[in-house]
Design a protein around this motif. Structure first.
Motif, short mmCIF file in Angstrom:
data_model
loop_
_atom_site.label_atom_id
_atom_site.label_comp_id
_atom_site.label_asym_id
_atom_site.label_seq_id
_atom_site.Cartn_x
_atom_site.Cartn_y
_atom_site.Cartn_z
N SER A 218 0.84 -1.20 0.00
CA SER A 218 0.00 0.00 0.00
C SER A 218 0.87 1.24 0.00
N SER A 220 0.72 3.65 2.08
CA SER A 220 1.16 3.93 3.46
C SER A 220 2.38 3.09 3.83
N ASP A 261 -6.26 7.82 -5.28
CA ASP A 261 -6.82 7.21 -4.07
C ASP A 261 -5.65 6.86 -3.14
N LEU A 262 -5.34 7.72 -2.21
CA LEU A 262 -4.18 7.53 -1.35
C LEU A 262 -4.42 6.47 -0.29
N ILE A 263 -5.67 6.08 -0.09
CA ILE A 263 -5.96 5.07 0.93
C ILE A 263 -5.90 3.66 0.34
N GLY A 264 -6.54 3.48 -0.79
CA GLY A 264 -6.64 2.12 -1.33
C GLY A 264 -5.66 1.79 -2.43
#
Length: 323
Positions: A218, A220, A261-264
């Protein structure tokens, strides 16, 4: 305050020494050629010797010769008579410096040097002196006058000697085809030496210090790896550790600008698939130029299988003293 005209005195000295150097130009003739041929032809070293101020100039000439492709060192003539003559061997050549051509310490050595069959190149101000007459070649370093008004302190004559030595060293350098890389090997501690000798493998970070994540990681996870390793980027590799791409701080800003989409998002969807890379043998100076041209601060070093085996950061190059 003194009324003495320091400016006039200083300029007078420069004028006298300038004239002395100018007079040398016409003396670069067949004798100079012969001296160069002798020095090029010896299989050993060039031994420079001289007393007093001539000795000081001789040390500089020896150092210049040694750093420009002609192995050389200085031997004090007084010490030579007490054991240091053993430093001179068959196959060497001697440059003997004496303005008078009659320095006792040097004249004493001449029969011993001759017995070894060693060619002597003299640098004197008197062509009819004992040293000049015994030498295979005599280079004329005579001057019309010394800058010293007492004609006691060697000034213009030592300048003429130094310039003649430089002329010899550079002529030999050019004749040998001596290169900047050859010079660097004689100056590994200097800036030029570091530029021409230091390679990526000498300064790169290796092993666990290399930031890397899998293609399926990911964003993150990638950012955490970038933060922990501190290079402002991470490599993305496949299961066999082959490089797939790179993700940098700049890529993060561009991802935000694009509304990604920085989360997914997977890092494999965001990475740069054509990063700039080098191999371990790339010169550090070349790596720096690539960074400056591409406006980046780190380069990935790849092995022959295209796997990251190092990272070179601009700070590493700066610390190495390349610029």
């Amino acid at each position: 305050m003194s009324d003495f005209d320091f400016i006039h005195s200083g300029r007078r000295t420069i004028d006298i020494e300038q004239q002395a150097v100018g007079a040398l130009r016409e003396r670069i003739d067949e004798r100079f050629t012969r001296a160069c041929e002798v020095l090029l032809g010896v299989p050993g070293r060039v031994i420079v010797t001289g007393m007093g101020k001539s000795g000081h100039i001789g040390k500089k000439i020896a150092a210049t010769l040694a750093s420009t492709g002609t192995p050389a060192f200085f031997v004090h003539p007084g010490e030579a008579s007490h054991g240091d003559l053993g430093m001179i061997t068959r196959g060497d050549a001697v440059i003997a410096i004496s303005y008078s051509g009659n320095s006792d310490e040097i004249i004493t050595l001449l029969p011993l040097i001759k017995r070894l069959g060693i060619p002597i190149i003299s640098m004197t101000g008197r062509a009819q002196s004992p040293l000049a007459e015994e030498a295979e070649v005599n280079l004329d370093i005579s001057v019309a006058t010394e800058a010293c008004p007492l004609a006691l302190a060697p000034t213009a004559s030592t300048t003429a000697t130094l310039v003649t030595g430089d002329a010899l060293a550079i002529a030999l350098l050019e004749a040998r085809g001596f290169t900047a890389e050859d010079f660097a090997f004689s100056h590994p501690g200097g800036t030029l030496g570091r530029k021409l000798l230091l390679r990526a493998e000498d300064i790169m970070h290796r092993g666990a210090a290399i930031p890397r994540v899998a293609e399926g990681a990911s964003l993150s996870q990638a950012l955490l790896e970038m933060t922990q390793k501190g290079f402002g980027m991470t490599t993305i590799v496949d299961e066999a550790e082959h490089l797939l791409g790179i993700y940098t701080d700049g890529d993060l800003r561009r991802s935000i600008d694009r509304g990604a989409d920085l989360i997914g998002a997977r890092i494999g969807d965001l990475m740069n698939r054509t990063p700039k890379t080098i191999d371990a043998h790339t010169l550090a100076a070349e790596a720096l130029k690539i960074m400056e041209d591409k406006k980046i601060t780190a380069l990935i070093v790849l092995d022959e299988q295209k796997r990251p085996n190092g990272v070179v950061h601009m700070h590493d190059i700066l610390r190495a003293g390349i610029i």
